[in-house]
Enzyme design. Structure first.
Site, PDB file in Angstrom:
ATOM      1  N   GLY A  49       0.828  -1.200   0.000  1.00 50.02           N
ATOM      2  CA  GLY A  49       0.000   0.000   0.000  1.00 50.02           C
ATOM      3  C   GLY A  49       0.855   1.240   0.000  1.00 50.02           C
ATOM      4  O   GLY A  49       2.065   1.189   0.167  1.00 50.02           O
ATOM      5  N   CYS A  50       0.201   2.355  -0.213  1.00 45.74           N
ATOM      6  CA  CYS A  50       0.909   3.637  -0.213  1.00 45.74           C
ATOM      7  C   CYS A  50       0.716   4.283   1.136  1.00 45.74           C
ATOM      8  O   CYS A  50       0.054   5.185   1.300  1.00 45.74           O
ATOM      9  CB  CYS A  50       0.371   4.538  -1.323  1.00 45.74           C
ATOM     10  SG  CYS A  50       1.091   6.178  -1.340  1.00 45.74           S
ATOM     11  N   GLY A  51       1.313   3.885   2.162  1.00 42.84           N
ATOM     12  CA  GLY A  51       1.017   4.398   3.494  1.00 42.84           C
ATOM     13  C   GLY A  51       1.471   5.818   3.702  1.00 42.84           C
ATOM     14  O   GLY A  51       1.621   6.586   2.762  1.00 42.84           O
TER      15      GLY A  51
END
Length: 274
Positions: free
Chosen positions: A112-114
């Protein structure tokens, strides 16, 4: 060194409704372009920024994100215009590049793109720095700076969609300012030019036109600036981080009023009300 030049705003024809009347007008809108920061040939991050002061932004971002510890570790900066944005090519020291590659290796495989590309809580919030210098800034100096800020935000006056970050001397007089569609970008641009000019950071403070989020506090203390003034509110986490870092944090800075959230001159930081 290539210098990329593009207008920071663009006129658009709009229809304005006011008092039951429609008018066709020209409205200036702020520009934003994707900018890729490439370190020693490896693209690290792409940011949307207002297309000006690319070198200042790259230097400030590199310092406040801990990619380099001092400006001298950046050996060269080249700006390349591509068809779909801008590449800023930075050459950094071998030691710093090895550390950057290690960080990238730790992030490989994330799904994910945290928060800022972090994959864990430990990576999301860097350990806070402690400001070693205690700069005394008077309330009158804060007010001088607040009342001058509008004069240093021409893009904001034109578009209404721009943040500003200003360096003020101890009397509150603004010495220089940077603008950007993003508040973090404006601060990075300011920090970049301060380091490029070898500014004595114990002889002034930063004023920003935005709220004081934890990122703004973190970026400020990461380069040793000890006073941050914002025209809007801080977050609770920002105040906690400022206390830990011994940063003097002032918010809601408007003409004739502002609020002290921490006091770096005291041995004990302000406490939350019970």
């Amino acid at each position: 060194m290539t210098q990329y030049i593009q207008a920071s705003n663009q006129p658009f024809e709009v229809i304005k409704w006011q008092n039951d009347e429609l008018k066709t007008l020209s409205d200036d809108l702020i520009e934003e372009v994707p900018v890729a920061l490439v370190y020693n040939g490896i693209s690290h991050v792409v940011m949307m920024i207002t297309p000006q002061d690319f070198e200042d932004f790259a230097l400030g971002f590199s310092l406040t994100e801990g990619i380099v510890e001092q400006a001298s570790e950046i050996l060269d900066i080249e700006i390349i215009e591509q068809s779909n944005g801008i590449e800023v090519l930075l050459t950094i020291s071998a030691r710093r590049f090895a550390q950057l590659k290690q960080v990238r290796r730790n992030l490989t495989g994330r799904t994910g793109c945290g928060l800022c590309g972090a994959e864990s809580l430990q990576q999301s919030i860097r350990p806070s720095c402690v400001v070693n210098t205690c700069v005394e800034v008077s309330d009158s100096a804060v007010q001088v700076a607040v009342k001058q800020l509008g004069q240093f935000q021409p893009l904001q006056a034109l578009t209404g969609a721009c943040h500003g970050a200003a360096w003020c001397d101890l009397n509150g007089n603004i010495q220089l300012a940077k603008e950007d569609v993003g508040r973090h970008n404006a601060l990075d641009k300011l920090i970049g030019v301060l380091h490029k000019n070898n500014t004595n950071l114990s002889q002034g403070f930063v004023l920003v036109s935005s709220r004081a989020s934890y990122e703004m506090v973190q970026k400020t203390v990461s380069v040793g600036i000890s006073v941050l003034v914002s025209v809007s509110a801080p977050t609770a986490f920002a105040v906690t981080l400022a206390q830990q870092s011994r940063l003097k944090l002032i918010g809601f800075a408007r003409p004739n009023k502002h609020v002290h959230y921490t006091d770096s001159s005291k041995q004990s930081p302000f406490r939350k009300h019970q």
